[in-house]
Write an enzyme that holds these catalytic residues in place. Structure first.
Site, PDB file in Angstrom:
ATOM      1  N   CYS A 394      22.973 -26.849  66.462  1.00 39.79           N
ATOM      2  CA  CYS A 394      23.204 -27.072  68.124  1.00 39.79           C
ATOM      3  C   CYS A 394      24.509 -26.723  68.235  1.00 39.79           C
ATOM      4  CB  CYS A 394      22.753 -27.935  68.516  1.00 39.79           C
ATOM      5  SG  CYS A 394      23.031 -28.350  70.359  1.00 39.79           S
ATOM      6  N   CYS A 397      26.210 -29.455  70.333  1.00 38.98           N
ATOM      7  CA  CYS A 397      26.591 -30.564  69.300  1.00 38.98           C
ATOM      8  C   CYS A 397      27.517 -30.397  68.195  1.00 38.98           C
ATOM      9  CB  CYS A 397      25.106 -30.972  68.555  1.00 38.98           C
ATOM     10  SG  CYS A 397      23.451 -31.160  69.637  1.00 38.98           S
TER      11      CYS A 397
END
Length: 468
Positions: A394, A397
């Site tokens: 991600c 992230c």
């Protein structure tokens, strides 16, 4: 034994569930008690208690720190999100729209930041560049071959990075882009399951000085776990030297802090009209409730406070670096830059006044040769964790993972550079101790994330107060 750095995060006596007593039904525990009953009072082996941290952070530090982080100098962070994972190739990129990161257009970033992304002021830039050029000319014997001169300069670069705890991005790379952190906030993205577990599993299993035969409690990638595994794990952990226990607890605290953020900024409603983000009580309980996590959740929260105190201590140590008159939070806007430096120094002096700082005098304080070896192992393990961030599928992230590991790595660099900081010249370039703009931005934003976590714990305590 002398004064010990309070790196041992212990645990208060757990409050058992209230059952039937004297023939009468006793009131059951609230969710707040199950999450926080052990997260109170004094932290083991240090003079600080949770309540003092809460009061100091939530009412004296947090509001001013948030204001500082909203300024142009701290909101723009240059990062390379395209670096390949150095450990495995089977990265499943998160396809959810909430995983995406929106980089800045060139005209959105202040010119002062773009032109001096690792310097401090227009005047200091010229001075530093002249001194760096003179130093290079003086350091390299021009009678040497061109190949040898390049090798010497390369070793100089290596020496400059020898105290760094992170493998940082090359911000001159064409793949490095500025990101507005305020427009790409850290929050729940839906990135979870085996891919996310794999990241944390590699961090804990291969980089926390842990033998493979010892299994972490509640490890989703390990089978056949039970109470005996938990007892074995903590017996092993308490048997480690203070530095290695500290390393584990720093990583656990960082993991806990990230989970608090995701629970506090959870996608509660997603319709074509609007998205609503807010506190997800169920998500928080699943990660920290003492019963649901078999006692592991409160341990994680205490490690978060441990991480807070470590980064707070580093900020108190680095005050002289920022007090130097030629240091600026340079964006090109002189009035705003001056105001932000005043606010920065106010925050740092507030931090310095905290009455219960760690005493780290005994850290790496044994036999000099063994201590240096341990410090190098500590540094290399953390550098490896910073490289693992390039394996996160991600992108949002990955952004916040890279920023927070670089921030913690910068804090560790500061803690191990006390003598270098003390010997800095009052003005002009500092060659012995130096922080780049990337390190400064990551240091304060990483601490801002932990400060936010501590503030959010107060919110969750209140939300869980009447839930059973």
């Amino acid at each position: 034994m002398g004064r010990r750095w309070g790196f041992l995060i212990g645990f208060l006596v757990a409050v058992g569930l209230l059952g039937l007593g004297h023939g009468e039904q006793q009131p059951s525990e609230t969710a707040a008690q199950r999450c926080f009953c052990q997260v109170s009072g004094y932290l083991d082996d240090c003079t600080c208690d949770v309540e003092t941290i809460d009061k100091f952070n939530n009412y004296r530090l947090f509001p001013r720190l948030q204001k500082l982080l909203e300024s142009d100098y701290f909101r723009y962070y240059k990062v390379n999100l395209k670096r390949p994972c150095p450990f495995w190739n089977d990265i499943n990129q998160c396809g959810r729209r909430d995983c995406a990161v929106k980089p800045c257009h060139s005209d959105e970033v202040p010119d002062g930041i773009k032109s001096a992304s690792y310097k401090y002021s227009e005047e200091a830039n010229n001075l530093i560049e002249e001194c760096e050029q003179a130093e290079r000319l003086g350091a390299v014997d021009e009678s040497l071959s061109e190949e040898t001169q390049k090798a010497v300069l390369q070793w100089t670069k290596h020496d400059d990075s020898s105290d760094n705890f992170c493998e940082v991005d090359d911000i001159q790379s064409p793949d490095a882009e500025y990101v507005d952190l305020l427009l790409n906030p850290e929050r729940y993205t839906g990135y979870k399951g085996p891919d996310a577990w794999k990241i944390w599993n590699v961090i804990y299993e291969e980089n926390c000085f842990k033998p493979q035969t010892i299994k972490r409690p509640l490890n989703p990638l390990a089978s056949g776990q039970g109470k005996s595994e938990e007892n074995t794990f903590y017996s092993w952990l308490e048997g480690l030297c203070v530095e290695k226990r500290a390393f584990y607890r720093l990583i656990s605290g960082l993991h806990a802090s990230i989970n608090v953020h995701l629970s506090a900024r959870y996608l509660l409603q997603d319709t074509w009209l609007e998205k609503k983000w807010g506190h997800n009580i169920t998500e928080f309980q699943q990660r920290f409730d003492g019963i649901l996590t078999e006692g592991e959740g409160p341990r994680r929260l205490k490690n978060l406070y441990f991480l807070y105190l470590i980064e707070l201590r580093a900020l108190s140590k680095v005050v002289p670096f920022f007090e130097r008159p030629d240091f600026q939070l340079f964006t090109g806007n002189k009035d705003q830059d001056a105001e932000n430096k005043m606010l920065l120094l106010e925050i740092l002096h507030e931090i310095k006044s905290f009455p219960l700082h760690f005493d780290e005098n005994s850290f790496f304080a044994g036999n000099k040769k063994e201590a240096n070896k341990l410090k190098e192992d500590f540094r290399l393990h953390f550098r490896n964790i910073s490289r693992i961030m390039d394996c996160v599928g991600c992108l949002k992230c990955r952004l916040w993972g890279k920023l927070q590991t670089q921030g913690l790595g910068t804090a560790l660099k500061i803690l191990f550079s006390e003598k270098l900081i003390a010997n800095m010249p009052e003005s002009g370039p500092s060659y012995e101790f130096h922080l780049t703009r990337q390190e400064i931005v990551s240091l304060f934003n990483a601490f801002g994330r932990i400060s936010t976590s501590v503030k959010e714990l107060e919110n969750f305590r209140n939300l869980l107060q009447n839930i059973h």
